[in-house]
Scaffold this motif. Structure first.
Motif, PDB file in Angstrom:
ATOM      1  N   MET A   1     -23.741   1.088 -35.116  1.00 18.96           N
ATOM      2  CA  MET A   1     -23.981   1.087 -33.039  1.00 18.96           C
ATOM      3  C   MET A   1     -23.476   0.043 -32.820  1.00 18.96           C
ATOM      4  N   LYS A   2     -22.175   0.640 -31.536  1.00 17.13           N
ATOM      5  CA  LYS A   2     -22.058  -0.857 -30.803  1.00 17.13           C
ATOM      6  C   LYS A   2     -22.831  -1.671 -30.030  1.00 17.13           C
ATOM      7  N   ILE A   3     -22.486  -2.616 -29.850  1.00 19.99           N
ATOM      8  CA  ILE A   3     -23.060  -3.305 -28.417  1.00 19.99           C
ATOM      9  C   ILE A   3     -22.707  -2.271 -27.913  1.00 19.99           C
ATOM     10  N   LYS A   4     -21.811  -2.196 -27.424  1.00 16.90           N
ATOM     11  CA  LYS A   4     -21.182  -0.945 -26.321  1.00 16.90           C
ATOM     12  C   LYS A   4     -22.017  -0.063 -25.544  1.00 16.90           C
ATOM     13  N   GLU A   5     -22.960   0.299 -26.591  1.00 17.45           N
ATOM     14  CA  GLU A   5     -23.619   1.564 -26.276  1.00 17.45           C
ATOM     15  C   GLU A   5     -25.779   1.311 -26.276  1.00 17.45           C
ATOM     16  N   GLY A  30     -19.556 -12.114 -24.829  1.00 10.48           N
ATOM     17  CA  GLY A  30     -18.820 -10.954 -26.039  1.00 10.48           C
ATOM     18  C   GLY A  30     -18.273 -10.241 -25.792  1.00 10.48           C
ATOM     19  N   LEU A  31     -17.774  -9.620 -26.690  1.00 10.17           N
ATOM     20  CA  LEU A  31     -17.021  -8.644 -26.793  1.00 10.17           C
ATOM     21  C   LEU A  31     -17.859  -7.315 -27.434  1.00 10.17           C
ATOM     22  N   THR A  32     -18.043  -5.846 -26.191  1.00  4.99           N
ATOM     23  CA  THR A  32     -18.764  -5.384 -26.419  1.00  4.99           C
ATOM     24  C   THR A  32     -18.704  -3.533 -27.495  1.00  4.99           C
ATOM     25  N   ALA A  33     -17.856  -4.432 -28.620  1.00  3.89           N
ATOM     26  CA  ALA A  33     -16.884  -3.392 -29.476  1.00  3.89           C
ATOM     27  C   ALA A  33     -17.268  -3.662 -30.475  1.00  3.89           C
ATOM     28  N   ASN A  59     -26.716 -10.599 -33.392  1.00  5.69           N
ATOM     29  CA  ASN A  59     -25.265 -10.338 -32.624  1.00  5.69           C
ATOM     30  C   ASN A  59     -25.657 -10.477 -31.384  1.00  5.69           C
ATOM     31  N   MET A  60     -26.356  -9.742 -30.591  1.00  2.00           N
ATOM     32  CA  MET A  60     -26.942  -9.954 -29.852  1.00  2.00           C
ATOM     33  C   MET A  60     -28.017  -9.973 -28.573  1.00  2.00           C
ATOM     34  N   VAL A  61     -28.179 -10.603 -27.712  1.00  2.00           N
ATOM     35  CA  VAL A  61     -29.633 -11.632 -26.478  1.00  2.00           C
ATOM     36  C   VAL A  61     -29.403 -10.485 -25.748  1.00  2.00           C
ATOM     37  N   VAL A  62     -30.139  -9.881 -25.666  1.00  2.00           N
ATOM     38  CA  VAL A  62     -31.426  -9.385 -24.146  1.00  2.00           C
ATOM     39  C   VAL A  62     -31.836 -10.086 -23.398  1.00  2.00           C
ATOM     40  N   SER A  63     -31.493 -11.064 -22.628  1.00  2.00           N
ATOM     41  CA  SER A  63     -32.079 -11.293 -21.703  1.00  2.00           C
ATOM     42  C   SER A  63     -32.487 -11.104 -20.171  1.00  2.00           C
ATOM     43  N   HIS A  64     -33.191 -11.303 -19.583  1.00  2.00           N
ATOM     44  CA  HIS A  64     -34.642 -10.712 -18.264  1.00  2.00           C
ATOM     45  C   HIS A  64     -33.151 -11.776 -16.974  1.00  2.00           C
ATOM     46  N   GLY A  92     -20.340 -16.489 -32.727  1.00  2.00           N
ATOM     47  CA  GLY A  92     -20.596 -14.723 -32.718  1.00  2.00           C
ATOM     48  C   GLY A  92     -21.500 -13.271 -31.986  1.00  2.00           C
ATOM     49  N   VAL A  93     -22.300 -14.381 -30.653  1.00  2.00           N
ATOM     50  CA  VAL A  93     -23.641 -13.691 -30.445  1.00  2.00           C
ATOM     51  C   VAL A  93     -23.232 -12.997 -28.861  1.00  2.00           C
ATOM     52  N   ALA A  94     -23.220 -12.099 -28.623  1.00  2.00           N
ATOM     53  CA  ALA A  94     -22.717 -11.211 -27.777  1.00  2.00           C
ATOM     54  C   ALA A  94     -24.217 -11.360 -26.283  1.00  2.00           C
TER      55      ALA A  94
END
Length: 260
Positions: A1-5, A30-33, A59-64, A92-94
């Motif tokens: 699963m990609k960051i874009k998804e 970051g890069l969504t691919a 490798n992805m942080v989702v913040s409010h 390397g963290v989106a």
């Protein structure tokens, strides 16, 4: 699963066009691919949160709250934002933010607050033209209760060290308006909609004047009012991607300390 998804899943729930004009929700860094190794959820991006993500191999942080509200002229070490961007790139963290689009979405941040308060008959306090989004919400308690009893219960539910409020009308309260974050711009709307209490994260000092005979105003603190947003974002992602590893930060990012 990609960051874009992952980003697309959040945007299906809270489309970016729902955000306010001043906002900058969406991809920050970051890069969504890239393949998503894991997602770390938080309210605010700090260097500690990014290091936590790296240590947890997310490798992805989702913040409010968006890290980037305005453009950067350089990426160095002088400001918190610069340090976060640099550390995210090196690690390397989106970075992705779901902010006022998540506030304004149906079932979003304010609806989660309403759930915590067991409000029924919930509707947008200030609906958008589409009727499917809007600012704040208003709902009804299962039964009327004393204003100070209700506020004491709110203080306990939201783990608030100090809840600020005015001296409102001497009557039982049942109709409750809420808005996470800085919502004092909706105080008059709450009065117009017949709310007995308006609950939000921040209320400016002068906004407390003049409502004594109209409504109870209460400020939880910005962080405290939005703390359950992390649970909401987690629910959205886990429902759509059961196989995705979703973690919640253990870092308290509230920059305000309370001497009690």
């Amino acid at each position: 699963m990609k960051i874009k998804e992952v980003a697309e899943a959040l945007e299906r729930f809270a489309p970016l066009p729902l955000q306010e004009g001043y906002d900058n929700a969406g991809l920050q860094v970051g890069l969504t691919a890239a393949e998503a190794s894991g997602v770390l959820l938080c309210l605010d991006v700090t260097p500690e949160v990014i290091r936590e993500a790296v240590a947890m191999e997310c490798n992805m942080v989702v913040s409010h709250h968006p890290l980037l509200f305005r453009g950067l002229k350089r990426i160095a070490d002088d400001t918190l934002v610069e340090r976060c961007v640099r550390e995210a790139i090196l690690g390397g963290v989106a970075l992705y933010a779901a902010h006022t689009n998540l506030d304004n979405a149906l079932g979003g941040v304010n609806h989660r607050i309403a759930e915590m308060l067991s409000l029924g008959d919930v509707e947008f306090l200030e609906p958008a033209a589409d009727g499917q989004s809007g600012s704040g919400i208003i709902g009804t308690l299962p039964k009327a209760e004393g204003a100070l009893d209700f506020l004491a219960r709110v203080k306990k539910i939201f783990h608030v060290d100090c809840l600020m409020h005015n001296a409102g009308p001497h009557a039982l309260v049942r109709r409750i308006a809420v808005c996470g974050g800085a919502g004092d711009f909706l105080a008059d709307r709450a009065v117009a909609e017949g709310a007995d209490v308006f609950l939000t994260g921040e209320i400016g000092y002068h906004h407390f004047f003049g409502y004594e005979d109209k409504i109870w105003l209460a400020a939880l603190g910005h962080y405290q009012s939005e703390q359950f947003t992390i649970d909401l974002m987690g629910d959205i992602l886990r429902e759509q991607f059961p196989q995705l590893r979703v973690e919640q930060t253990r870092v308290n990012t509230n920059p305000i300390l309370y001497m009690v």
